[in-house]
Design an enzyme around this catalytic site. Sequence first.
Site, PDB file in Angstrom:
ATOM      1  N   SER A 121       0.547  -1.021   0.060  1.00  0.00           N
ATOM      2  CA  SER A 121      -0.502   0.005  -0.324  1.00  0.00           C
ATOM      3  C   SER A 121       0.973   1.427   0.077  1.00  0.00           C
ATOM      4  O   SER A 121       2.166   1.604   0.345  1.00  0.00           O
ATOM      5  CB  SER A 121      -1.566   0.417   1.383  1.00  0.00           C
ATOM      6  OG  SER A 121      -1.756   1.514   1.798  1.00  0.00           O
ATOM      7  N   TYR A 175      -1.819  -1.038   9.691  1.00  0.00           N
ATOM      8  CA  TYR A 175      -2.311  -1.010   8.820  1.00  0.00           C
ATOM      9  C   TYR A 175      -1.215  -0.580   8.076  1.00  0.00           C
ATOM     10  O   TYR A 175      -0.679  -1.518   7.191  1.00  0.00           O
ATOM     11  CB  TYR A 175      -3.200  -0.304   7.928  1.00  0.00           C
ATOM     12  CG  TYR A 175      -3.416  -0.657   6.565  1.00  0.00           C
ATOM     13  CD1 TYR A 175      -3.874  -2.084   6.144  1.00  0.00           C
ATOM     14  CD2 TYR A 175      -3.199   0.216   6.452  1.00  0.00           C
ATOM     15  CE1 TYR A 175      -4.530  -2.255   4.944  1.00  0.00           C
ATOM     16  CE2 TYR A 175      -3.227  -0.055   4.661  1.00  0.00           C
ATOM     17  CZ  TYR A 175      -4.203  -1.355   3.936  1.00  0.00           C
ATOM     18  OH  TYR A 175      -3.923  -1.645   2.624  1.00  0.00           O
TER      19      TYR A 175
END
Length: 253
Positions: free
Chosen positions: A146, A159
């Site tokens: 990401s 995350y």
Amino acid sequence: MSTSLEGRTVVVTGGGQGLGRAYAQRVAADGGTAVIADINTESGEKVAAEITEAGGNARFHYLDVGDQASCRAFAEFVDREFGSLHGLVNNAAIFSTIVMRPFWEIPVEEWDRLMAVNLRGPFLLTTALLPALRLGGDSSIVNVSSDAVWLGRAGYLHYTASKGGVTGMTYSMARELGGDGIRVNAISPGPTYTEVPRGTVSAAQKEAMHAAQALHRDAGPEDMVGVVAFLLSDDSRFITGQVLSVSGGLLHR
């Protein structure tokens, strides 16, 4: 329909919804067999049915990527039903349900479950599927990282940390598996919107992301699937150990 994945069997984790569903559909559209792995049996079976009804090849099998026994049972299923494996998309992750908060307010139980799925999961499943990937010959692993890693995105520390780990894992896996002819790459998406609700993203945040991108629009599954299909195919046969940012020019590094 392309034939770039003709005769190939590709596992897509988290294939029951969102980007995983789109990746599985693209694998089948390109002539491959999509093996959909998901913790949600109902949604996974639904996606497999959608693909077969459209004329493609797909199978579903339950998988909790964060559980070693589940990964081993899934690998036994792959060995029994297919023997060899040509591709693996490590897509399953906890994200859409995350409540944004300062890192010091993240419950340790939430941290542990997210890390089990997002970081330990790709390690466990790739390890379990290695015999099948080695048999496949010139197999390709695509991890999903990401651009939150490079942004240092606030409110998502666990995350962001998990995806940073996926990025490092990609580099090391590529080195360790190169001798087997197995390629390992990752894509690093920016904000991407699917049918999965994202209640934590406000209109103002979305607008700010658009402004930060060189391409000032939303990204959807159609912006990601071609990159994954490319990395799974022979068109990328001499590319490994790379992380491709697919974020509309969100970052300049």
